[in-house]
Scaffold this motif. Structure first.
Motif, mmCIF file in Angstrom:
data_model
loop_
_atom_site.group_PDB
_atom_site.id
_atom_site.type_symbol
_atom_site.label_atom_id
_atom_site.label_comp_id
_atom_site.label_asym_id
_atom_site.label_seq_id
_atom_site.Cartn_x
_atom_site.Cartn_y
_atom_site.Cartn_z
ATOM 1 N N GLN A 358 0.851 -1.177 0.000
ATOM 2 C CA GLN A 358 0.000 0.000 0.000
ATOM 3 C C GLN A 358 0.894 1.235 0.000
ATOM 4 N N LEU A 359 0.871 1.986 -1.085
ATOM 5 C CA LEU A 359 1.725 3.154 -1.223
ATOM 6 C C LEU A 359 0.916 4.429 -1.030
ATOM 7 N N THR A 360 1.591 5.438 -0.516
ATOM 8 C CA THR A 360 0.970 6.753 -0.430
ATOM 9 C C THR A 360 0.950 7.380 -1.828
ATOM 10 N N GLU A 364 3.601 6.588 -4.938
ATOM 11 C CA GLU A 364 3.203 6.131 -6.270
ATOM 12 C C GLU A 364 3.825 7.025 -7.354
ATOM 13 N N ILE A 365 3.903 8.338 -7.057
ATOM 14 C CA ILE A 365 4.535 9.249 -8.016
ATOM 15 C C ILE A 365 6.025 8.933 -8.128
ATOM 16 N N TYR A 366 6.667 8.662 -6.976
ATOM 17 C CA TYR A 366 8.094 8.328 -7.003
ATOM 18 C C TYR A 366 8.336 7.062 -7.829
ATOM 19 N N LEU A 367 7.495 6.043 -7.633
ATOM 20 C CA LEU A 367 7.661 4.782 -8.364
ATOM 21 C C LEU A 367 7.484 4.998 -9.856
ATOM 22 N N LEU A 457 9.311 0.101 -3.221
ATOM 23 C CA LEU A 457 8.064 0.677 -3.725
ATOM 24 C C LEU A 457 7.235 -0.307 -4.537
ATOM 25 N N GLU A 458 7.870 -1.345 -5.129
ATOM 26 C CA GLU A 458 7.126 -2.281 -5.976
ATOM 27 C C GLU A 458 6.440 -3.358 -5.135
#
Length: 458
Positions: A358-360, A364-367, A457-458
């Motif tokens: 679960q990403l903030t 998600e933008i960084y990934l 992040l993945e």
């Protein structure tokens, strides 16, 4: 200018300009004449010069188009206060001969500092010679000295200023590695003919060298190393291939591991076949490329269940064979005598699937940004308002961050390895987020800097 060692501690350096043509004797006469009696008997220039507390006054003056300019040098062995007073008195001179003139003191130089600098430089030279000729019985001392000299020997080569060992210019065979830290690690192992590509875009210098020298590509044992190897094979003439063990980088290897990997290098044709045939080489190929064979990823419980099923099937087949040899008996199809069918056996439970992270929204933008940069060897600098400030090459990232004012950059996303140097720079420049492809040898993390890699992040 020759300085008297008995009289010189400071050097008064002044600039003189005159509205007319004057010569050196005129300037010296004006200095003695117009300062006489001005500072009292203790600082009278004539007495100071007689007692060797003031050296010979040197004047270098030239005249052009009716205007004269030059430089005045006065060596002094007085203390700092007296020398400063004497220098200030020079600025009271307003005439030289018949001409109006002005003297401006440019600086008071500490001659001893120059001597100290010369002493330090000479001491370094003597120490280097001593260390080279020393045959100390202490292994630790020998290793420490060797590493110090080898790391200092790293230089830049070619118009791209690529990190390289000191023998890169004269050696007939060279080793191409990924980054500066790889070159340093090879220097520690006594290998001085390495050069780094500094990214996935192979520089022209490497291409030209590959046409003239015997080239061994020594890359990391990960996906990044494979990509750089493919790029080198396409644009350069590679003769041999060596790889670090699986999931290890060249900069992390010990002296023994480096030697073993280079000893196990393979011809480029064989290495190209291994890369082309299968993304995962078999055991023999991995050993030939210097990699460690990977253990099976299959869960231990599943392998144990399969072995148990095989044993049960073998026992069942043995019982059937025994029955064929015995006299035929009436068949008993009662439920108690029937062997269980495969589908009647209890099913093995599948291992639980890994839950999606679960990403903030910011993560998600960084990934997404990191995925866009993959393979580009570039970095994006993001400001406090999440707006893109600039895009730079990864090789220039450290120097770029050094020159930026604190708190200007909020986030750095780059296609490269997160190193201790970048973490320290981010903390110094108050950069909140550092996002890279993978984590390097970072031993000290900063609490004020959030560090993420692609795996996080993945």
């Amino acid at each position: 200018m020759n300085l008297d060692p008995n009289t010189t501690k400071y050097m008064i350096r002044a600039k003189i300009s005159a509205d007319g043509i004057v010569e050196k004797p005129d300037v010296v006469g004006a200095i003695f004449g117009q300062t006489e009696g001005l500072l009292g008997e203790e600082l009278d220039l004539r007495d100071l010069q007689k007692s060797s507390r003031i050296g010979r006054i040197e004047v270098d003056i030239t005249a052009t188009k009716g205007h004269a300019e030059g430089e005045v040098l006065i060596p002094s062995s007085l203390d700092q206060v007296e020398t400063a007073i004497l220098a200030a008195s020079l600025e009271t001179i307003d005439r030289v001969g018949p001409c109006r003139a002005k003297i401006e003191v440019l600086a008071i130089e500490d001659v001893r500092m120059t001597k100290r600098t010369r002493i330090v430089d000479r001491a370094k030279e003597l120490l280097t010679r001593l260390l080279e000729s020393s045959k100390s019985t202490s292994d630790d001392l020998t290793e420490a000295v060797r590493q110090s000299v080898q790391v200092q020997d790293i230089l830049t080569y070619g118009p791209e200023r690529l990190p390289a060992g000191p023998n890169i210019e004269d050696s007939d065979a060279i080793i191409v590695v990924e980054g500066r830290n790889d070159v340093i690690n090879l220097l520690k192992a006594g290998i001085k003919n390495a050069i780094a590509v500094e990214g996935t875009n192979v520089p022209k210098t490497i291409m030209d060298l590959s046409k003239e020298r015997v080239v061994t590509a020594f890359v990391d044992g990960d996906r990044g190393g494979e990509l750089i190897l493919k790029e080198l094979m396409q644009v350069g003439e590679i003769d041999f291939i060596a790889r670090a063990p699986q999931n290890m980088e060249v900069e992390q290897l010990t002296h023994k591991q480096i030697t073993k990997c280079l000893r196990n290098k393979v011809p480029a044709e064989q290495g190209a076949d291994i890369i082309t045939k299968a993304p995962t080489p078999d055991k023999e190929d991995r050993v030939a490329m210097g990699e460690r064979p990977q253990r099976s990823e299959e869960p231990r419980e599943r392998r144990r269940d399969d072995r148990r099923d095989d044993r049960r099937d073998n026992r069942r087949d043995e019982r059937r064979d025994d029955k064929r040899e015995e006299p035929a008996e009436p068949r008993d199809d009662s439920p108690e005598r029937r062997l269980p069918k495969r589908e009647d056996l209890p099913k093995r439970e599948e291992p639980p699937r890994k839950a999606k992270k679960q990403l903030t929204p910011e993560q998600e933008i960084y990934l997404k940004t990191l995925q866009e940069l993959t393979g580009s060897s570039k970095a994006k600098l993001v400001g406090p308002d999440n707006a893109l400030l600039e895009e730079v090459a990864v090789r220039d990232l450290a120097e770029k961050l050094k020159g930026e004012p604190a708190e200007k950059i909020k986030t750095v996303v780059f296609d490269g390895i997160v190193t201790q140097r970048l973490v320290d720079l981010a903390a110094e420049k108050k950069i909140g987020n550092l996002v890279g492809s993978k984590m390097g040898n970072v031993t000290k993390k900063a609490n004020e800097v959030s560090v993420w890699t692609k795996a996080d992040l993945e």
